[in-house]
Design an enzyme around this catalytic site. Structure first.
Site, PDB file in Angstrom:
ATOM      1  N   ALA A  56      34.673  12.953  10.809  1.00  0.00           N
ATOM      2  CA  ALA A  56      35.215  13.307   9.491  1.00  0.00           C
ATOM      3  C   ALA A  56      36.361  14.319   9.557  1.00  0.00           C
ATOM      4  O   ALA A  56      37.423  14.125   8.951  1.00  0.00           O
ATOM      5  CB  ALA A  56      34.083  13.846   8.618  1.00  0.00           C
ATOM      6  N   GLN A 207      29.091   6.746  20.309  1.00  0.00           N
ATOM      7  CA  GLN A 207      29.718   8.076  20.227  1.00  0.00           C
ATOM      8  C   GLN A 207      28.916   9.106  21.013  1.00  0.00           C
ATOM      9  O   GLN A 207      29.481  10.072  21.527  1.00  0.00           O
ATOM     10  CB  GLN A 207      29.809   8.530  18.765  1.00  0.00           C
ATOM     11  N   ASP A 248      29.553  12.912   7.172  1.00  0.00           N
ATOM     12  CA  ASP A 248      30.866  12.384   6.770  1.00  0.00           C
ATOM     13  C   ASP A 248      31.149  12.624   5.303  1.00  0.00           C
ATOM     14  O   ASP A 248      32.310  12.653   4.889  1.00  0.00           O
ATOM     15  CB  ASP A 248      30.939  10.885   7.072  1.00  0.00           C
ATOM     16  N   ASN A 258      25.702  10.231   7.032  1.00  0.00           N
ATOM     17  CA  ASN A 258      26.104  10.436   8.429  1.00  0.00           C
ATOM     18  C   ASN A 258      25.863   9.136   9.192  1.00  0.00           C
ATOM     19  O   ASN A 258      25.369   8.150   8.638  1.00  0.00           O
ATOM     20  CB  ASN A 258      25.321  11.606   9.038  1.00  0.00           C
TER      21      ASN A 258
END
Ligand code: MRU
Length: 367
Positions: A56, A207, A248, A258
């Site tokens: 974000a 990620q 986010d 999220n």
């Protein structure tokens, strides 16, 4: 933060080219460290949409610089209208992270106050740099506020490591520096508190395995990679002391969107009486939203699930198929964790309950 002992931010104005911005292409990490140069709005839009940059805070900072690049190319005659259109184009590149629209609006609002295209261009650059600097500074402060939480657990553990579970990457690579969920971890390390991080791999984009584990490794923070479904098991065994994740988009009532799978970690943490914190700079709050179910949830290509990309033994990046040809896949990128499952929000102003009135008291100037 550091890569092989050299300090980097995740985005910075190109020192060799006044109308360009440098980013790290995160699709290539951890196998290759590739710096990419962005010179116009379209390159910036693609970099956000196709996740050369992600997270974000970094999406917001990139959007800010994208507006600056748009200002460089906007015509003298139609400057304001072209800038509005540039904002719309960036706005559509990823739907969930609030920081994107926030950064675009901030640049547009600032340039409206200036008269000439020359002044507006200078202002767009100034605001883009301010967004990036502020993001780094707010994350640093999140670290200081979150440190108290780790310290308290550390005291009870009498010198044995505090085990912290995190999901996705809300680290340095998701912001401009420090990260949100990782900032308290770095602050604890600096304060001499032993920590160990459980890193969820975070399918399908990985990620966790590709970015968080690598990032922590670069900073010499002990960490262990786990599958996305292992967290509940570790919590039941008493191997997790604390969960810290990012977000986010957060509603004014404290609901949090999220990375997909965050909600399940919050449920498991509640069942096992483990504190579950969300770390965020205030740029991630959506002050207009009351209810988490109104947060737009990005759905990405199913091929992110049916394939996997990595590096071969001889150093080539290769994509392989995991599922049978024709397999239908639904790729929801985010989920919403309701405020009732959240122990607290770690912000640049301090730790606050995930609750409307408490949030309003901490940010009276925003809502
Ligand atoms: O799809 P991404 O990688 O942009 O999503 C990022 C996340 O969801 C992270 O979990 C993070 O907590 C939010 S960004 C600070």
């Amino acid at each position: 933060m550091k890569i092989t002992n050299q300090h980097y931010r995740t985005i910075w104005p190109d020192p060799d080219l006044p109308a360009a911005v440098c980013i790290i292409d995160q699709r290539q990490l951890p196998h290759r460290f590739v710096i990419e140069r962005l010179t116009d709005l379209e390159q910036t839009r693609i970099a956000i949409k196709e996740m050369h940059v992600r997270g974000a805070g970094l999406i917001g900072a990139t959007a800010g610089f994208g507006m600056f690049l748009a200002a460089i190319h906007a015509s003298e005659k139609n400057f304001d209208q072209e800038m509005e259109e540039a904002g719309q184009r960036l706005f559509g590149s990823r739907p969930t992270a609030r920081n994107l629209g926030w950064a675009v609006d901030r640049v547009l609002e600032a340039i409206r106050q200036k008269q000439t295209p020359v002044e507006k261009r200078q202002e767009a650059f100034r605001v883009a740099c301010a967004i990036a600097d502020e993001d780094a500074e707010f994350c640093r402060r999140i670290g200081l506020h979150g440190l108290g939480i780790i310290e308290e657990i550390g005291r009870k553990k009498k010198g044995s490591p505090v085990n912290i579970l995190t999901h996705c990457n809300a680290g340095w690579l998701a912001f401009v520096d420090f990260g949100s969920a990782t900032a308290p971890i770095y602050a604890a390390r600096d304060a001499g508190i032993p920590v160990h991080i459980w890193v969820d791999e975070t399918r399908p984009w990985n990620q966790g395995s590709r970015l968080t584990a690598w990032e922590l490794q670069q900073e010499n923070i002990p960490n262990t990679l786990i599958t996305d479904n292992a967290g509940g098991h570790l919590m039941q065994r008493g191997d997790v002391d604390l969960v810290i994740v990012g977000t986010d988009r957060t509603t004014r009532t404290g609901d949090v969107a999220n990375k997909i799978g965050t909600y399940l970690k919050a449920l498991a943490a509640r069942d096992n009486n483990i504190p579950f914190y969300v770390a965020l700079p205030s740029s991630t709050f959506d002050w207009d939203l009351e209810c988490g179910s109104d947060i737009p949830i990005e759905e990405r290509e199913g091929t992110e699930i049916t394939t996997a990309t990595g590096m071969t033994a001889d150093g080539r990046m290769e994509t392989v198929h995991l599922a049978a040809p024709g397999t239908r896949a639904a790729n929801y990128s985010f989920d919403v964790t309701p405020a009732r499952l959240i122990t607290g929000l770690i912000t640049e102003r301090g730790v606050v309950a995930a609750e409307k009135e408490a949030i309003r008291k901490m940010f009276p100037d925003r809502c």
